[in-house]
Design a protein around this motif. Structure first.
Motif, PDB file in Angstrom:
ATOM      1  N   GLY A   1      -1.291  -0.073  50.331  1.00 36.61           N
ATOM      2  CA  GLY A   1      -1.333   1.350  50.031  1.00 36.61           C
ATOM      3  C   GLY A   1      -2.760   1.844  49.986  1.00 36.61           C
ATOM      4  O   GLY A   1      -3.659   1.145  49.518  1.00 36.61           O
ATOM      5  N   LEU A   2      -2.961   3.072  50.469  1.00 35.97           N
ATOM      6  CA  LEU A   2      -4.302   3.656  50.523  1.00 35.97           C
ATOM      7  C   LEU A   2      -4.396   4.925  49.688  1.00 35.97           C
ATOM      8  O   LEU A   2      -5.351   5.673  49.794  1.00 35.97           O
ATOM      9  N   GLY A   3      -3.380   5.147  48.850  1.00 35.09           N
ATOM     10  CA  GLY A   3      -3.303   6.399  48.097  1.00 35.09           C
ATOM     11  C   GLY A   3      -4.383   6.573  47.058  1.00 35.09           C
ATOM     12  O   GLY A   3      -4.616   7.696  46.595  1.00 35.09           O
ATOM     13  N   LEU A   4      -5.047   5.491  46.651  1.00 36.02           N
ATOM     14  CA  LEU A   4      -6.096   5.588  45.631  1.00 36.02           C
ATOM     15  C   LEU A   4      -7.496   5.698  46.242  1.00 36.02           C
ATOM     16  O   LEU A   4      -8.485   5.535  45.541  1.00 36.02           O
ATOM     17  N   ALA A   5      -7.563   5.974  47.537  1.00 37.86           N
ATOM     18  CA  ALA A   5      -8.863   6.041  48.220  1.00 37.86           C
ATOM     19  C   ALA A   5      -9.722   7.164  47.647  1.00 37.86           C
ATOM     20  O   ALA A   5      -9.242   8.275  47.404  1.00 37.86           O
ATOM     21  N   GLN A   6     -10.998   6.864  47.424  1.00 37.46           N
ATOM     22  CA  GLN A   6     -11.986   7.836  46.975  1.00 37.46           C
ATOM     23  C   GLN A   6     -13.268   7.625  47.771  1.00 37.46           C
ATOM     24  O   GLN A   6     -13.516   6.532  48.284  1.00 37.46           O
ATOM     25  N   TRP A   7     -14.092   8.653  47.847  1.00 39.66           N
ATOM     26  CA  TRP A   7     -15.329   8.550  48.620  1.00 39.66           C
ATOM     27  C   TRP A   7     -16.205   7.378  48.184  1.00 39.66           C
ATOM     28  O   TRP A   7     -16.719   6.648  49.044  1.00 39.66           O
ATOM     29  N   PRO A   8     -16.416   7.149  46.876  1.00 38.59           N
ATOM     30  CA  PRO A   8     -17.275   6.006  46.494  1.00 38.59           C
ATOM     31  C   PRO A   8     -16.730   4.657  46.952  1.00 38.59           C
ATOM     32  O   PRO A   8     -17.500   3.718  47.186  1.00 38.59           O
TER      33      PRO A   8
ATOM     34  N   VAL B   1      -7.961  18.447  51.618  1.00 40.27           N
ATOM     35  CA  VAL B   1      -8.602  17.926  52.828  1.00 40.27           C
ATOM     36  C   VAL B   1      -9.741  16.968  52.490  1.00 40.27           C
ATOM     37  O   VAL B   1      -9.775  15.823  52.974  1.00 40.27           O
ATOM     38  N   TRP B   2     -10.672  17.409  51.639  1.00 38.51           N
ATOM     39  CA  TRP B   2     -11.905  16.650  51.443  1.00 38.51           C
ATOM     40  C   TRP B   2     -11.775  15.542  50.397  1.00 38.51           C
ATOM     41  O   TRP B   2     -12.322  14.452  50.568  1.00 38.51           O
ATOM     42  N   ASP B   3     -11.069  15.816  49.326  1.00 36.03           N
ATOM     43  CA  ASP B   3     -11.017  14.864  48.215  1.00 36.03           C
ATOM     44  C   ASP B   3      -9.876  13.854  48.327  1.00 36.03           C
ATOM     45  O   ASP B   3      -9.943  12.793  47.702  1.00 36.03           O
ATOM     46  N   ILE B   4      -8.827  14.187  49.076  1.00 38.97           N
ATOM     47  CA  ILE B   4      -7.654  13.309  49.137  1.00 38.97           C
ATOM     48  C   ILE B   4      -7.464  12.716  50.534  1.00 38.97           C
ATOM     49  O   ILE B   4      -7.467  11.491  50.708  1.00 38.97           O
ATOM     50  N   ARG B   5      -7.316  13.582  51.522  1.00 35.77           N
ATOM     51  CA  ARG B   5      -6.896  13.072  52.835  1.00 35.77           C
ATOM     52  C   ARG B   5      -8.028  12.452  53.650  1.00 35.77           C
ATOM     53  O   ARG B   5      -7.797  11.446  54.336  1.00 35.77           O
ATOM     54  N   PHE B   6      -9.225  13.028  53.608  1.00 35.84           N
ATOM     55  CA  PHE B   6     -10.318  12.447  54.383  1.00 35.84           C
ATOM     56  C   PHE B   6     -10.683  11.042  53.907  1.00 35.84           C
ATOM     57  O   PHE B   6     -10.811  10.122  54.724  1.00 35.84           O
ATOM     58  N   PRO B   7     -10.877  10.811  52.601  1.00 38.05           N
ATOM     59  CA  PRO B   7     -11.164   9.433  52.176  1.00 38.05           C
ATOM     60  C   PRO B   7     -10.058   8.453  52.550  1.00 38.05           C
ATOM     61  O   PRO B   7     -10.338   7.315  52.945  1.00 38.05           O
TER      62      PRO B   7
END
Length: 352
Positions: free
Chosen positions: A207-214, A75-81
């Motif tokens: 593609g948005l699969g590499l999204a991270q919070w930073p 939830v927090w590290d993958i899908r939310f970002p």
């Protein structure tokens, strides 16, 4: 006279309250869309868990933990970002499309069709495969912005050289520049490291699969101030949409203002492309759909186009994640299919 003043005041208040209602409804729909996007996937997660994870990260120990660490990581590290990045990219593209359509008086203006997205992709590919990350995380967005800005200048230069002042010819110039730049991007891929080719080609399809919070800081830092500036200039965009003569009569420096809007559009598009790849047609579709509902005043069209783009791309990314689960379909395929059908409908509507 007093009655006229009261009527005018009441009308203004009604328009403001209507605009506020639309924006609040859009924000509510966006929040719900992000929560549902996080919930839906190859591993379905209940909305209560999604909400609990989000609340506990924002305000620790607020809600008792009843979920596993694995689900919390999903939830927090993958899908939310990923969902938030989809919303930011969609908002940026929708906002840019609305501004470009107003300043060019062209209902077909779009960052993708005008070659701006291709320029951003060229700069990003140059950074990813050839120059290296010499400025850290700033390298890709900065080179993407430079590429988008160069593509914008090339489109405007070709249009001026060919005296292509009409709206349709400006789009043709953009399409021609897009083909030329993408040919250059393909050369960069061909000359680059073969081991990175598959990743870059997949990224080019969106593609948005590499999204991270930073990563979210960069599109957010660009979208908020640039979007506020465009919204502040909504009256000027309204005047430009009525024609250059009308805008000039109101004291607007036409050439300088048009150039500044193009630069703002290149900045937003370049940064969005750097983190999402090429995603087309969002900037074409959303402003048209918004105008059908709220009319042509850019004070309403700009923020609502951003919200509509954010909601649309959030659901497009959700569709791309689940249609071939557990594999990710490039989001550009979803938006390209939707946008192509919309483009056909728009052409039919204009000729009818």
């Amino acid at each position: 006279m007093a009655d006229l003043t009261q009527t005018t005041t009441a009308t203004t208040v009604w328009h403001l309250s209507r605009r506020t209602a639309f924006v609040l409804a859009g924000l509510g729909a966006l929040l719900l869309s992000i929560l549902l996007a996080v919930s839906i996937g190859a591993v379905p997660i209940p909305l209560a868990t999604v909400w609990g994870v989000a609340v506990n990260h924002l305000a620790p120990d607020t809600i008792p933990v009843t979920w596993s660490q694995g689900r919390e990581a999903i939830v927090w590290d993958i899908r939310f970002p990923r969902a938030i990045l989809a919303a930011l990219v969609g908002a940026g593209l929708g906002l840019t499309g609305a501004a470009l359509q107003a300043v060019t008086r062209n209902p077909l203006a779009d960052p993708h069709l005008l070659g701006i997205s291709s320029g951003g992709a060229f700069g990003a590919i140059l950074a990813l495969m050839h120059t290296g990350m010499f400025l850290g995380l700033l390298t890709v967005p900065l080179l993407a912005f430079a590429g988008a800005l160069a593509a914008t200048a090339l489109v405007l230069g070709i249009a001026q050289f060919a005296r292509a002042t009409s709206a349709d010819r400006l789009v043709l110039a953009g399409v021609a520049v897009s083909f030329i730049i993408m040919a250059g991007a393909n050369i960069l891929i061909f000359l680059g490291d073969p081991r990175a080719t598959h990743t870059v080609v997949f990224w080019m399809l969106g593609g948005l699969g590499l999204a991270q919070w930073p990563h979210l800081l960069f599109p957010l830092a660009v979208l908020i101030p640039t979007g506020l500036w465009l919204w502040h200039r909504a009256p000027d965009l309204n005047a430009m949409s009525l024609g250059d003569e009308t805008a000039a009569s109101l004291g607007i420096p036409i050439a300088r203002f048009r150039l500044s809007v193009f630069v703002a559009g290149a900045l937003i598009t370049g940064v969005m492309v750097a983190f999402s790849g090429i995603i087309g047609f969002v900037g074409l579709m959303m402003p048209h759909l918004v105008r059908l509902i709220v009319g042509g005043d850019n004070a309403r069209v700009l923020p609502l186009s951003a919200l509509a783009g954010a909601i649309f791309l959030t659901w497009a990314d959700t569709t791309a994640r689940i249609v071939m689960a557990p594999e990710d379909m490039p989001i550009g395929i979803v938006t390209g299919l939707t946008g192509g059908l919309f483009f056909v409908w728009l052409m039919a509507r204009r000729t009818s």
